[in-house]
Design an enzyme around this catalytic site. Structure first.
Site, PDB file in Angstrom:
ATOM      1  N   SER A   4       0.851  -1.188   0.000  1.00 18.68           N
ATOM      2  CA  SER A   4       0.000   0.000   0.000  1.00 18.68           C
ATOM      3  C   SER A   4       0.884   1.234   0.000  1.00 18.68           C
ATOM      4  O   SER A   4       2.045   1.175   0.399  1.00 18.68           O
ATOM      5  CB  SER A   4      -0.885   0.010   1.257  1.00 18.68           C
ATOM      6  OG  SER A   4      -1.586   1.231   1.396  1.00 18.68           O
ATOM      7  N   TYR A  41      -1.980  -0.225  10.438  1.00 23.61           N
ATOM      8  CA  TYR A  41      -1.960  -0.593   9.018  1.00 23.61           C
ATOM      9  C   TYR A  41      -0.657  -0.152   8.374  1.00 23.61           C
ATOM     10  O   TYR A  41      -0.030  -0.912   7.623  1.00 23.61           O
ATOM     11  CB  TYR A  41      -3.152   0.049   8.321  1.00 23.61           C
ATOM     12  CG  TYR A  41      -3.338  -0.356   6.877  1.00 23.61           C
ATOM     13  CD1 TYR A  41      -3.609  -1.674   6.536  1.00 23.61           C
ATOM     14  CD2 TYR A  41      -3.275   0.588   5.849  1.00 23.61           C
ATOM     15  CE1 TYR A  41      -3.806  -2.048   5.213  1.00 23.61           C
ATOM     16  CE2 TYR A  41      -3.468   0.227   4.531  1.00 23.61           C
ATOM     17  CZ  TYR A  41      -3.734  -1.091   4.215  1.00 23.61           C
ATOM     18  OH  TYR A  41      -3.926  -1.454   2.900  1.00 23.61           O
ATOM     19  N   LYS A  82       2.099  -2.607   6.726  1.00 23.98           N
ATOM     20  CA  LYS A  82       2.469  -2.505   5.314  1.00 23.98           C
ATOM     21  C   LYS A  82       3.930  -2.092   5.144  1.00 23.98           C
ATOM     22  O   LYS A  82       4.586  -2.509   4.178  1.00 23.98           O
ATOM     23  CB  LYS A  82       1.545  -1.526   4.592  1.00 23.98           C
ATOM     24  CG  LYS A  82       0.115  -2.028   4.466  1.00 23.98           C
ATOM     25  CD  LYS A  82       0.033  -3.360   3.713  1.00 23.98           C
ATOM     26  CE  LYS A  82      -1.393  -3.815   3.477  1.00 23.98           C
ATOM     27  NZ  LYS A  82      -1.477  -5.082   2.726  1.00 23.98           N
TER      28      LYS A  82
END
Length: 284
Positions: A153, A166, A170
């Site tokens: 991402s 998150y 990532k």
């Protein structure tokens, strides 16, 4: 010219491609596009019924039912992976491309996020990807060929508010697969990291809040993002070319990715201002 415009020829014709997170979003779109290109597919996710729907779409795109193996899999259940790999090898004999696409996102400030939420994000988004890759990799090395991809991402490159877990996951994914690339290139195995921006999927609705409950609502940025089929076409263009890092998106988040690469300090200040706005809204 972007990856979607590049000639792909028959790069995926007859290739065995295993996609996790294939029940929806980017994974399902990749499956449909690969089916149209003649690939043989393994579709994995937790939702077996949704996988059957994706399989029907793939058959409708031109492949035989025997060319699509539905293999339900929870990437957090790492103890089930050896049997899953053996099932794929028994069905197809080998694996040409593994697309580690399963994952969940997050929408909560660090101050309101329970530690178990961070654990869940890492179990699914990091450990699950590493565990399945470790099971598949020896078979690719033994054949002297193979390709491993992971959906990371922009959040794996830029630290943004409401996504501390998150972003951490990532970033870890990017680090692991970049390092893996260096280790296996001489063994004939390629590694690609996919760096999507905002893509129109259910990722925001399924994102975890601070308590671990799903957000259950649309996200304006995601709703205004790139169409998922356009995203899939761009990813496949990059994979066909062997591109090591595929950036895919169309909005301001892609400018942010470029800014982080050229001006990290400026990016820090920009994200701090954004976070202050978010915090103020939550206090009002």
């Amino acid at each position: 010219m972007n990856n979607a415009d590049q000639p792909q020829g028959n790069a995926f014709q007859g290739k065995v491609v295993w996609i996790t997170g294939a029940s929806g979003g980017i994974g399902a779109a990749l499956a449909r596009h690969l089916a149209a290109r003649g690939a043989r597919l393994v579709l994995s996710a937790r939702r077996a019924e949704a996988l059957e729907t994706v399989k029907a779409d793939c058959v409708g795109a031109g492949v035989s039912a025997e060319s699509v193996l539905v293999l339900p899999l929870d990437v957090a259940a790492t103890n089930t992976m050896p049997a899953a790999v053996e099932a794929v090898l028994a069905h197809f004999g080998h694996i040409d491309l593994l697309v580690n696409n399963a994952g969940i996102s997050q929408r909560s400030l660090c101050l309101e996020t329970e530690l178990d939420v961070y654990r869940q994000l890492f179990e699914v988004d990091v450990i699950g990807q590493i565990a399945l890759t470790k099971q598949v990799l020896p078979h690719m090395v033994a054949r002297g060929s193979g390709h491993v991809a992971v959906t990371a991402s922009v959040a794996g490159k830029v630290g943004v508010p409401l996504r501390t877990g998150y972003c951490a996951a990532k970033h870890a994914v990017m680090g692991f697969f970049d390092a893996l690339r260096s280790e296996v290139a001489h063994l004939g195995v390629r590694v690609t990291t996919i760096v999507p921006g905002f893509i129109r999927t259910d990722i925001a609705r399924n994102a975890l809040t601070g308590t671990g409950a799903p957000m259950g609502a649309a996200d304006e940025d995601i709703e205004g993002g790139m169409d998922v089929d356009e995203c899939a076409a761009a990813i496949l263009g990059g994979l066909a070319l062997g591109t090591e890092e595929i950036d895919v998106g169309k909005g301001a988040e892609m400018d942010l990715l470029s800014l982080k690469r050229s001006d990290p300090v400026g990016t820090f200040r920009l994200m701090e201002a954004m976070a202050a706005e978010v915090f103020a809204r939550r206090q009002s």
